[in-house]
Design an enzyme around this catalytic site. Structure first.
Site, PDB file in Angstrom:
ATOM      1  N   GLU A 155       0.841  -1.200   0.000  1.00 37.60           N
ATOM      2  CA  GLU A 155       0.000   0.000   0.000  1.00 37.60           C
ATOM      3  C   GLU A 155       0.877   1.252   0.000  1.00 37.60           C
ATOM      4  OE1 GLU A 155      -3.709   1.749   2.721  1.00 37.60           O
ATOM      5  OE2 GLU A 155      -2.474   0.082   3.435  1.00 37.60           O
TER       6      GLU A 155
ATOM      7  N   CYS B 142      -5.644  -3.180   1.610  1.00 35.23           N
ATOM      8  CA  CYS B 142      -5.448  -3.312   3.059  1.00 35.23           C
ATOM      9  C   CYS B 142      -6.751  -3.571   3.825  1.00 35.23           C
ATOM     10  CB  CYS B 142      -4.726  -2.074   3.583  1.00 35.23           C
ATOM     11  SG  CYS B 142      -4.028  -2.261   5.243  1.00 35.23           S
TER      12      CYS B 142
ATOM     13  N   LYS C 214      -9.315   2.726  -2.544  1.00 30.84           N
ATOM     14  CA  LYS C 214      -9.674   2.078  -1.278  1.00 30.84           C
ATOM     15  C   LYS C 214     -11.015   2.587  -0.770  1.00 30.84           C
ATOM     16  CE  LYS C 214      -7.477   1.047   3.193  1.00 30.84           C
ATOM     17  NZ  LYS C 214      -6.254   1.286   4.010  1.00 30.84           N
TER      18      LYS C 214
END
Length: 267
Positions: free
Chosen positions: A44, A147, A113
């Site tokens: 990330e 994540c 994300k």
């Protein structure tokens, strides 16, 4: 369909040093391609570093910015697809994103994300609003999350139902949450019957200490490759045949009763 040879880069690079991180990425792509990999996944926010604080807006780039152009050249030079985590600038908004570049240098997909973790991310980033983003590489259907996204079972199940065979998850998993890599990732892969490639940062960075433990978890519940706590380049295989066999043996997707699950979508 033959297995997709996949490389996971476990590294924090040099926070704040975009040119330096691009050099690290180029070397990792060279090594991965030499090992026969067709796909390389970074952690990330690998392009800039995670703990860059107030420098983040200056380091962020558009999806088609100069670093994207450099990554495209790296991918084409080494003949390997690259999934790279970076902060994406779109007008006045910043997104925690991953861009998937094909082995010919063309863009395969981009994902923002959707579930932001902690004060740092919630301060700087706007959450994405597209839950399932996919691409196909060498006949294998890839999906993208970042994540914290993978810690929500709904996200992974949505990918499984959309046909994802290999879920790519650049991550910045911190200590003391090592159980996510050890326990949750194999469980997610098993319950949704797909491969999950999880590429993490490692070591101290600002106020954070990243856990390493990058892995590729398979749909039969096994972990095909696992890194330790320091920098590493894992090369392993995601086999679509294992997805087919696992879904036939453990019929979670076929045995679902979605008419009972309506309350899960209500706040």
């Amino acid at each position: 369909m033959p297995p997709l040879r996949t490389a996971l880069l476990q590294s924090s690079g040099s926070p704040g040093d975009v040119p330096g991180n691009l050099r690290v990425l180029d070397e990792a792509a060279r090594r991965a391609a030499a090992a026969g990999a067709r796909l390389l996944l970074t952690p990330e926010l690998f392009l800039t570093g995670y703990a860059v604080g107030d420098a983040l807006p200056e380091l962020a780039e558009p999806a088609d910015g100069p670093s994207a152009e450099r990554i495209a050249k790296t991918a084409a030079e080494h003949g390997i697809a690259i999934g790279c985590g970076y902060p994406e600038r779109d007008g006045d908004r910043l997104y925690n994103a991953v861009r998937l570049t094909g082995p010919d240098g063309g863009t395969l997909a981009g994902y923002r994300k959707t579930h932001l973790f902690g004060d740092f991310e919630q301060r700087w980033f706007t959450p994405g609003d597209t839950p399932v983003v996919q691409a196909v590489l060498d006949g294998t259907r890839l999906g993208l999350l970042v994540c914290y996204d993978v810690e929500f079972p709904e996200n992974v199940r949505a990918h499984a139902l959309a046909g994802t065979e290999l879920l790519l998850v650049p991550t910045a998993l911190m200590r003391p949450y090592e159980f996510v890599a050890h326990t949750l990732l194999p469980a997610r892969a098993y319950e949704s019957q797909l491969h999950i490639a999880y590429a993490n940062r490692c070591g101290p960075e600002g106020d954070f200490h990243f856990a390493g433990l990058s892995c590729l978890a398979a749909p039969d519940g096994t972990v095909r490759a696992r890194a330790g706590l320091t920098e590493d380049l894992l090369v392993t295989e995601a086999d679509p045949a294992v997805v087919v066999a696992s879904r036939a043996e453990t019929a979670y997707l076929d045995d679902r009763r979605p008419e009972l699950y309506g309350s899960l979508a209500r706040s």
